[in-house]
Design an enzyme around this catalytic site. Structure first.
Site, PDB file in Angstrom:
ATOM      1  N   ILE A 170      32.299  51.989  13.116  1.00  0.00           N
ATOM      2  CA  ILE A 170      33.743  52.150  12.909  1.00  0.00           C
ATOM      3  C   ILE A 170      34.021  52.771  11.554  1.00  0.00           C
ATOM      4  O   ILE A 170      34.795  53.732  11.443  1.00  0.00           O
ATOM      5  CB  ILE A 170      34.446  50.799  13.082  1.00  0.00           C
ATOM      6  N   ARG A 259      38.745  42.417   9.872  1.00  0.00           N
ATOM      7  CA  ARG A 259      39.074  41.050  10.246  1.00  0.00           C
ATOM      8  C   ARG A 259      40.000  40.438   9.200  1.00  0.00           C
ATOM      9  O   ARG A 259      39.813  40.624   7.987  1.00  0.00           O
ATOM     10  CB  ARG A 259      37.798  40.200  10.377  1.00  0.00           C
ATOM     11  N   ASP A 283      46.400  45.435  10.169  1.00  0.00           N
ATOM     12  CA  ASP A 283      46.336  45.362  11.630  1.00  0.00           C
ATOM     13  C   ASP A 283      45.769  44.026  12.083  1.00  0.00           C
ATOM     14  O   ASP A 283      45.827  43.706  13.268  1.00  0.00           O
ATOM     15  CB  ASP A 283      45.470  46.506  12.190  1.00  0.00           C
ATOM     16  N   GLU A 288      46.338  34.797  14.269  1.00  0.00           N
ATOM     17  CA  GLU A 288      47.052  35.739  15.124  1.00  0.00           C
ATOM     18  C   GLU A 288      47.454  35.067  16.428  1.00  0.00           C
ATOM     19  O   GLU A 288      46.663  34.300  16.996  1.00  0.00           O
ATOM     20  CB  GLU A 288      46.167  36.957  15.432  1.00  0.00           C
ATOM     21  N   HIS A 307      47.086  43.880  15.818  1.00  0.00           N
ATOM     22  CA  HIS A 307      45.655  43.962  16.158  1.00  0.00           C
ATOM     23  C   HIS A 307      45.447  44.974  17.280  1.00  0.00           C
ATOM     24  O   HIS A 307      44.776  44.709  18.285  1.00  0.00           O
ATOM     25  CB  HIS A 307      45.124  42.586  16.575  1.00  0.00           C
ATOM     26  N   SER A 308      46.019  46.150  17.080  1.00  0.00           N
ATOM     27  CA  SER A 308      46.049  47.152  18.150  1.00  0.00           C
ATOM     28  C   SER A 308      45.447  48.487  17.749  1.00  0.00           C
ATOM     29  O   SER A 308      45.525  49.452  18.513  1.00  0.00           O
ATOM     30  CB  SER A 308      47.497  47.370  18.605  1.00  0.00           C
ATOM     31  N   GLY A 310      42.363  49.389  17.554  1.00  0.00           N
ATOM     32  CA  GLY A 310      41.144  49.786  18.271  1.00  0.00           C
ATOM     33  C   GLY A 310      40.910  48.988  19.528  1.00  0.00           C
ATOM     34  O   GLY A 310      39.821  48.452  19.736  1.00  0.00           O
TER      35      GLY A 310
END
Length: 344
Positions: A170, A259, A283, A288, A307-308, A310
């Protein structure tokens, strides 16, 4: 770096070597029951059945009655399946820290994960927010809400520095896209796996102009225009971005696509209020989803997304599982094997 002549192994934080699990034996794999999470799309399940040559059963918290080995595909592993019957678990997610935190991992079980084109999606996310900031999009949006007309200067991203924590798939994908836009990219590796000790030359992986060790990042933090975290969550990275690191920042924008628990939010808030961190784009969060009353929503100059950056798709799961299946069938360790000793 030279390869060891012994079996592959990991190293725990205490320094003790931990052997990686053996590859599933052909006879065990042939007998394995295929268990799939109920959340998987029926079309994906049919493809998994086709690839493995067997019917799928629900992955529940009750183990099948026979003593056959288990091949599981999903996002969570119930306690009842954390036994030596577990032959292989393929995670539909890239991050496997919730799996490993859920209980002891069976020593003989292979763990693989899904990455797919996540790196490209996260790279687009990072670049998108960088360009939005350079073009004063937040300020123009605020002006629009007030029906206010005022010209604002733009900023070129080319020639500026992005410090990218995490030099795996990543982080490298982020680095490649930013490099294509003329951004100078410095990768930060937690360990010195790319070469000698800190301060000496390393082999630089694609996507980075330079790679440094985490222990030598103070100067780089002060020079960066953007600090991007793509770190996994492990015992070594929890709270990694704390008061000391944020104290070294000199006006950079902080973007977290790794994270949430790698960041001390109290230290980030202090750095934002003192102006050492210019903005923050988060993100991921330690908890969460964040409740409406969570103080994280009131951090100054901060944008939180859900949290979108990836999200993996069915195509990602199918592609990575197929590659892992073919590797195991050929007697090779899959490229996306998770080292449970390291946590990623």
């Amino acid at each position: 770096m030279s390869e060891s002549s012994g079996p592959p192994h990991s190293v725990l934080a205490c320094g003790l070597p931990v052997p990686l699990p053996p590859l599933p034996a052909p006879d065990a794999l042939a007998r394995a029951r295929l268990l799939v999470a109920s959340s998987l799309d029926p079309g994906l399940v049919r493809e998994l059945e086709r690839i493995t040559g067997r019917g799928a059963e629900p992955l529940t918290d009750v183990a099948p009655s026979s003593d056959a080995p288990l091949l599981c595909v999903g996002d969570a592993l119930p306690d009842a399946l954390r036994t030596d019957r577990l032959l292989w678990f393929h995670s539909v997610n890239a991050g496997t820290d919730p799996l490993l935190a859920g209980g002891p991992w069976p020593a003989s079980a292979l763990l693989t994960r899904t990455v797919g084109r996540m790196g490209e999606r996260i790279a687009q996310y990072v670049l998108g927010w960088m360009l939005a900031e350079a073009q004063s999009v937040p300020e123009f949006a605020e002006q629009h809400a007030r029906a206010h007309w005022e010209r604002l200067p733009s900023e070129l991203v080319a020639g500026q520095t992005a410090l990218i924590y995490g030099t795996g798939r990543i982080g490298a994908a982020v680095g490649r896209l930013l490099t294509a836009c003329g951004v100078r990219t410095v990768g930060v590796a937690r360990t010195t796996r790319y070469g000698p000790e800190p301060g000496t030359d390393r082999t630089v992986p694609p996507g980075f102009d330079r790679v440094i060790g985490a222990a030598e990042d103070t100067e780089a933090l002060g020079e960066a225009r953007w600090v991007v975290s793509a770190l996994p969550l492990t015992a070594a990275t929890e709270g990694f971005f704390g008061a000391d690191r944020f104290a070294a920042v000199r006006g950079a924008t902080f973007v977290n696509v790794g994270r949430g628990a790698t960041v001390d939010l109290g230290a980030l808030e202090t750095a934002l209020r003192e102006g050492r961190v210019r903005r923050a784009v988060l993100d991921v969060l330690p908890t969460e989803p964040a409740a409406p009353e969570d103080p994280v929503w009131r951090l100054p100059r901060t944008v939180i997304t859900s949290h979108s950056s990836g999200i993996t798709t069915d195509e990602d799961v199918l592609g990575d599982f197929t590659a892992a299946w073919e590797s195991v069938a050929a007697g090779r360790r899959p490229e996306l094997t998770v080292d449970v000793g390291r946590g990623y």
